[in-house]
Design a protein around this motif. Structure first.
Motif, short mmCIF file in Angstrom:
data_model
loop_
_atom_site.label_atom_id
_atom_site.label_comp_id
_atom_site.label_asym_id
_atom_site.label_seq_id
_atom_site.Cartn_x
_atom_site.Cartn_y
_atom_site.Cartn_z
N THR A 106 0.79 -1.23 0.00
CA THR A 106 0.00 0.00 0.00
C THR A 106 0.82 1.28 0.00
O THR A 106 0.25 2.36 -0.09
CB THR A 106 -0.94 0.03 1.21
N LEU A 107 2.14 1.21 0.10
CA LEU A 107 2.99 2.39 0.13
C LEU A 107 3.62 2.63 -1.23
O LEU A 107 4.06 1.69 -1.89
CB LEU A 107 4.08 2.25 1.18
N PRO A 108 3.70 3.90 -1.66
CA PRO A 108 4.33 4.19 -2.96
C PRO A 108 5.75 3.65 -3.08
O PRO A 108 6.15 3.19 -4.15
CB PRO A 108 4.32 5.72 -3.01
N ASP A 109 6.52 3.68 -1.97
CA ASP A 109 7.90 3.23 -2.00
C ASP A 109 8.02 1.72 -2.21
O ASP A 109 9.11 1.23 -2.49
CB ASP A 109 8.62 3.61 -0.71
N ASP A 110 6.93 0.98 -2.08
CA ASP A 110 6.94 -0.46 -2.31
C ASP A 110 6.96 -0.81 -3.80
O ASP A 110 7.18 -1.97 -4.14
CB ASP A 110 5.73 -1.12 -1.66
N TYR A 111 6.72 0.17 -4.66
CA TYR A 111 6.66 -0.07 -6.10
C TYR A 111 7.80 0.65 -6.81
O TYR A 111 8.17 1.76 -6.44
CB TYR A 111 5.31 0.39 -6.66
N ASP A 112 8.34 0.01 -7.83
CA ASP A 112 9.49 0.56 -8.53
C ASP A 112 9.25 0.84 -10.01
O ASP A 112 10.16 1.30 -10.71
CB ASP A 112 10.72 -0.34 -8.37
N ILE A 113 8.06 0.56 -10.51
CA ILE A 113 7.70 0.85 -11.90
C ILE A 113 6.41 1.66 -11.90
O ILE A 113 5.42 1.24 -11.30
CB ILE A 113 7.52 -0.44 -12.72
N TRP A 114 6.42 2.80 -12.58
CA TRP A 114 5.29 3.73 -12.54
C TRP A 114 4.89 4.21 -13.92
O TRP A 114 5.74 4.41 -14.79
CB TRP A 114 5.62 4.95 -11.69
N GLY A 115 3.58 4.40 -14.11
CA GLY A 115 3.10 5.06 -15.30
C GLY A 115 3.15 6.57 -15.14
O GLY A 115 3.54 7.10 -14.10
N GLN A 116 2.74 7.29 -16.18
CA GLN A 116 2.82 8.75 -16.19
C GLN A 116 1.62 9.43 -15.54
O GLN A 116 1.66 10.62 -15.25
CB GLN A 116 2.98 9.27 -17.62
N GLY A 117 0.54 8.69 -15.30
CA GLY A 117 -0.64 9.24 -14.68
C GLY A 117 -1.71 9.63 -15.68
O GLY A 117 -1.41 9.98 -16.82
#
Length: 124
Positions: A106-117
């Motif tokens: 549930t934390l943003p720091d737990d994920y390392d691949i992101w889309g642009q929004g």
């Protein structure tokens, strides 16, 4: 390299519905836990929903429970966020995120691949 591409954002009416999509390319989609986060105007990025890579168990934040549903279609390498009974406070930029072989954190720091929004705006 792994990339995420979001789509489906736009204008919605209070009480209405929208569906967001996020497609993963570059690696095997079935190996990734997927999540949605959002950033409302003037606020920090917050967790919305996540789905595991294996058993597809889901985790949804309290503010959207009963209204939003996260699902995945592995054959299309796509995760969806079905948003129902929209409220004006759902207005935000929504981000797709991924992490290989993990739980639905549930934390943003737990994920390392992101889309642009993608922008979602809900009118009253």
């Amino acid at each position: 390299q792994v990339q995420l591409v979001e789509s489906g954002g736009g204008l919605g009416q209070a009480g209405g519905s929208l569906r967001l999509s996020c497609a993963l390319s570059g690696r095997s989609f079935s190996e990734y836990a997927m999540a949605w986060f959002r950033r409302a105007p003037g606020k920090e990025r917050e967790f919305v929903a996540a789905i595991r890579s294996g058993d597809t168990k889901t985790n949804t934040t309290d503010s959207v429970k009963g209204r939003f549903i996260i699902s995945r279609h592995n054959s299309e390498s796509t995760v969806y966020l079905h948003m129902n009974r929209l409220k004006p406070e759902d207005t935000a930029v929504y981000y797709c995120a991924a992490k290989r072989w993990t739980y639905a954190h549930t934390l943003p720091d737990d994920y390392d691949i992101w889309g642009q929004g993608t922008q979602v705006t809900v009118s009253s």
